[in-house]
Design an enzyme around this catalytic site. Structure first.
Site, PDB file in Angstrom:
ATOM      1  N   CYS A  41     -63.452  26.990 -22.025  1.00  0.00           N
ATOM      2  CA  CYS A  41     -62.267  26.819 -22.874  1.00  0.00           C
ATOM      3  C   CYS A  41     -62.158  25.362 -23.330  1.00  0.00           C
ATOM      4  O   CYS A  41     -61.909  24.476 -22.504  1.00  0.00           O
ATOM      5  CB  CYS A  41     -61.029  27.229 -22.071  1.00  0.00           C
ATOM      6  SG  CYS A  41     -59.466  26.742 -22.803  1.00  0.00           S
ATOM      7  N   CYS A  91     -58.988  23.580 -22.284  1.00  0.00           N
ATOM      8  CA  CYS A  91     -58.981  23.272 -20.850  1.00  0.00           C
ATOM      9  C   CYS A  91     -59.805  22.022 -20.568  1.00  0.00           C
ATOM     10  O   CYS A  91     -59.417  21.187 -19.734  1.00  0.00           O
ATOM     11  CB  CYS A  91     -59.525  24.446 -20.044  1.00  0.00           C
ATOM     12  SG  CYS A  91     -58.570  25.977 -20.240  1.00  0.00           S
TER      13      CYS A  91
END
Length: 127
Positions: free
Chosen positions: A44, A47
């Site tokens: 991600c 993230c």
């Protein structure tokens, strides 16, 4: 002292919070993120951007707290509308990363997790 925990997937998360975890009435923060690739980084991109900021703010973390990192799975698992993290009433995740102060309404989602000032607020609040 901060106690850190690392959980992978919904099964581990559910088992952890359904009995084996005792916070001893300490503050608990749960950080939901995409699972790591073999490179050690999350799949991600949001993230990956947020983690260094969260990690830096952990240095200012309140004493006697728990910080729990939960990897929600790979991209297909997360993108599935029936992903259990989306359906579980304890989490109701819509985006990752998400940082929740457990058993409160306080949370940061997505790019909010990249903002030091917001992280300071959630880590330092007394709710």
């Amino acid at each position: 002292m901060i106690t850190k925990h690392y959980l992978q997937g919904y099964e581990e998360f559910s088992k952890f919070f359904s009995g084996e975890f005792d916070s001893n009435d300490q503050i608990v923060f749960v950080y939901f993120t995409g699972s790591k690739l073999p490179s050690g980084e999350s799949w991600c991109p949001d993230c990956v951007k947020a983690w260094p900021v969260v990690e830096k703010e952990l240095e200012k973390f309140p004493e006697n707290c728990h910080f729990i990192v939960v990897e929600v799975g790979d991209r297909p698992t997360w993108k599935d509308p029936n992903c259990p993290f989306r359906k579980d009433p304890r989490t109701k995740l819509m985006v990752i990363p998400t940082l929740k102060r457990w058993n409160t309404h306080q949370k940061l989602e997505g790019d909010q997790c990249e903002k030091s000032d917001l992280l300071e607020l959630i880590f330092g609040s007394e709710e």
